[in-house]
Design an enzyme around this catalytic site. Structure first.
Site, PDB file in Angstrom:
ATOM      1  N   CYS A  52       0.804  -1.224   0.000  1.00 14.40           N
ATOM      2  CA  CYS A  52       0.000   0.000   0.000  1.00 14.40           C
ATOM      3  C   CYS A  52       0.838   1.275   0.000  1.00 14.40           C
ATOM      4  CB  CYS A  52      -0.956  -0.017   1.188  1.00 14.40           C
ATOM      5  SG  CYS A  52      -1.954  -1.513   1.231  1.00 14.40           S
TER       6      CYS A  52
ATOM      7  N   HIS B 143      -2.600   8.117   6.067  1.00 10.48           N
ATOM      8  CA  HIS B 143      -2.821   6.782   5.500  1.00 10.48           C
ATOM      9  C   HIS B 143      -4.123   6.207   6.052  1.00 10.48           C
ATOM     10  CE1 HIS B 143      -1.822   3.070   3.524  1.00 10.48           C
ATOM     11  NE2 HIS B 143      -1.876   2.387   4.659  1.00 10.48           N
TER      12      HIS B 143
ATOM     13  N   GLU C 281      -0.102   5.342  13.323  1.00 11.68           N
ATOM     14  CA  GLU C 281       0.152   6.546  12.539  1.00 11.68           C
ATOM     15  C   GLU C 281       0.069   7.789  13.418  1.00 11.68           C
ATOM     16  OE1 GLU C 281      -0.995   8.701   8.309  1.00 11.68           O
ATOM     17  OE2 GLU C 281      -2.311   7.117   9.078  1.00 11.68           O
TER      18      GLU C 281
ATOM     19  N   LYS D 275      -9.629   7.489   2.611  1.00  8.95           N
ATOM     20  CA  LYS D 275     -10.037   6.104   2.355  1.00  8.95           C
ATOM     21  C   LYS D 275     -11.460   5.835   2.831  1.00  8.95           C
ATOM     22  CE  LYS D 275      -5.421   4.001   2.517  1.00  8.95           C
ATOM     23  NZ  LYS D 275      -4.673   5.270   2.728  1.00  8.95           N
TER      24      LYS D 275
ATOM     25  N   HIS E  20      -9.909   1.477   0.100  1.00  7.14           N
ATOM     26  CA  HIS E  20      -8.452   1.366   0.096  1.00  7.14           C
ATOM     27  C   HIS E  20      -8.004   0.800  -1.244  1.00  7.14           C
ATOM     28  CE1 HIS E  20      -4.425   0.850   1.186  1.00  7.14           C
ATOM     29  NE2 HIS E  20      -4.537   0.262   2.369  1.00  7.14           N
TER      30      HIS E  20
ATOM     31  N   PHE F 252       2.096  -3.327   3.951  1.00  8.69           N
ATOM     32  CA  PHE F 252       2.590  -4.620   4.433  1.00  8.69           C
ATOM     33  C   PHE F 252       4.044  -4.787   4.001  1.00  8.69           C
ATOM     34  CE2 PHE F 252      -1.720  -7.108   4.523  1.00  8.69           C
ATOM     35  CZ  PHE F 252      -2.161  -6.277   5.544  1.00  8.69           C
TER      36      PHE F 252
END
Length: 413
Positions: free
Chosen positions: A162, A302, A313, A334, A339, A399
């Site tokens: 991502c 994010h 975050e 998002k 996403h 990830f």
């Protein structure tokens, strides 16, 4: 001497619309792109999550059939977004040897790969399409954009989950600084709303399971958040040196003033709970820009709406901005688009650019009961940014422990 890098074209297609202006208009209006899936495979495989944020404009309705049939959906979306960005930039006249492509994906041609596997099992090897490999390759989008636009400087692909498309924007920044091109088409794409990915993300408890209310399922920063909503689509930026843009009389949206990429080395799927790597990326991007954290006026977070991701975050933001983070208008888009995985940082970069152009931070929808442990300045309504110079950051984490940050500044000529 560092070159000034500017944004001269944007394009986007997602669950909010088929163009960048449509996406921006619907984002500001608080529209949700999440909807119940109507495909027969949802019931066939008894999927525990029955909704996603599918792109509203289908590629087959935009691209000529001979073009579309040679491309996986991920590359189709990439081409649509890039063509819009290129037209928006005024179709620059540039030496093909000075035009590059930096385009990302997180997964690549998953539909092509698994359709080919089904064909092999059910009909035999002779029925597998000869174009399967060129269509499923992660670099297929970049390669096909290079072919379409005649870009011969380079065609490069980043696949960092991502964080992929902000990493590609960072690569484009570096390539322009190094003098490897005058113009770069950068961005990212994804089309992975497929039974295998839905089942897998659901199995790891990454997806929201609010099947009865798809539109309100993605709830970044909320106390009752339970996961993200899968989205699809693509976004593209045309980046070029300011010198080249001015010479051709291009309109300029903003400056790309700094980028950074770091790694957590913590866990293959979980963020570092202290946000150390993410904070380092933010600091490095601002340092490259020659700017201070005190100058930042907007943050596109994010913010996936997962129980563990959002607090990590916030820890990173608090480390970089201190208590001032509670005063900086912050958006978690998002919640509206879903996403987009490898395409998410690209569309969020488009939103960041438009936010500083229009002096408005887009809303974070579905934010009714904000988690007191994440006290960022988010709002379910657009937030005004003021009339002065703007400096914004766009965060993307993926990830594998990937962290990527892009810093954009308002253009003052």
């Amino acid at each position: 001497m560092s070159k000034s890098i500017v944004v001269t074209g944007i394009g986007a297609t997602s669950a909010l619309g088929g163009t960048a202006p449509e996406n921006w208009q619907n984002l500001l209006a608080g529209v949700s792109g999440a909807r119940t899936l109507t495909h027969d495979w949802v019931a066939k495989y008894d999927l525990p999550v029955t909704f996603a944020a599918e792109a509203v404009v289908r590629p087959e309705d935009v691209l000529p059939r001979p073009v579309a049939k040679r491309l996986d959906p991920s590359s189709q979306f990439a081409l649509i977004a890039a063509m819009e960005a290129w037209a928006d930039a005024g179709e620059p006249e540039v030496d093909p040897d000075r035009l590059g492509v930096d385009f990302a994906t997180g997964i690549g041609g998953v539909w092509t790969l698994l359709d080919a596997w089904d064909t092999l099992r059910e009909k035999g090897a002779r029925r597998v399409m000869p174009m399967s490999v060129p269509m499923l390759m992660p670099n297929s989008a970049a390669g096909n954009l290079s072919l379409h636009f005649g870009a011969r400087a380079f065609a490069r692909t980043v696949a960092s989950a991502c964080a992929s498309s902000v990493e590609s924007i960072a690569s484009a920044y570096d390539h322009l600084q190094q003098g490897l091109a005058d113009v770069v088409i950068a961005g990212g794409t994804e089309s992975a709303i497929h039974p295998i990915t839905v089942a897998s993300f659901a199995s790891m408890h990454a997806l929201s399971r609010r099947n009865d209310s798809p539109e309100t399922a993605s709830r970044p920063f909320s106390a009752d958040r339970d996961g993200f909503v899968m989205g699809e689509g693509a976004a593209a930026l045309v980046l070029e040196t300011e010198e080249h843009a001015i010479a051709r009389g291009a309109k300029i949206y903003a400056r790309l003033v700094g980028t950074a990429v770091t790694a957590d080395a913590h866990h293959i799927t979980a963020n570092d709970p202290e946000g150390t790597g993410a904070a380092r990326a933010m600091r490095q991007a601002l340092a490259q820009a020659g700017r201070d954290a005190s100058e930042v006026t907007h943050i596109n977070a994010h913010a996936t709406s997962t129980p563990v991701g959002d607090p990590a975050e916030y820890a990173a933001l608090k480390s970089v901005f201190g208590d001032r983070v509670h005063e900086i208008p912050t958006s978690a888009t998002k919640a509206s688009t879903g996403h987009l995985l490898g395409g998410t940082g690209a569309i969020e970069s488009v939103f960041t650019i438009l936010a500083i152009r229009d002096r408005v931070a887009p809303p974070t929808i579905n934010l009714v009961d904000q988690d007191p442990a994440i006290p960022v300045k988010a709002s379910s309504q657009p937030q005004q940014l003021g009339d002065g110079a703007q400096l914004a950051i766009c965060n993307s984490f993926g990830f594998g422990g990937h962290n990527a940050v892009a810093a954009f500044a308002s253009y003052d000529g």
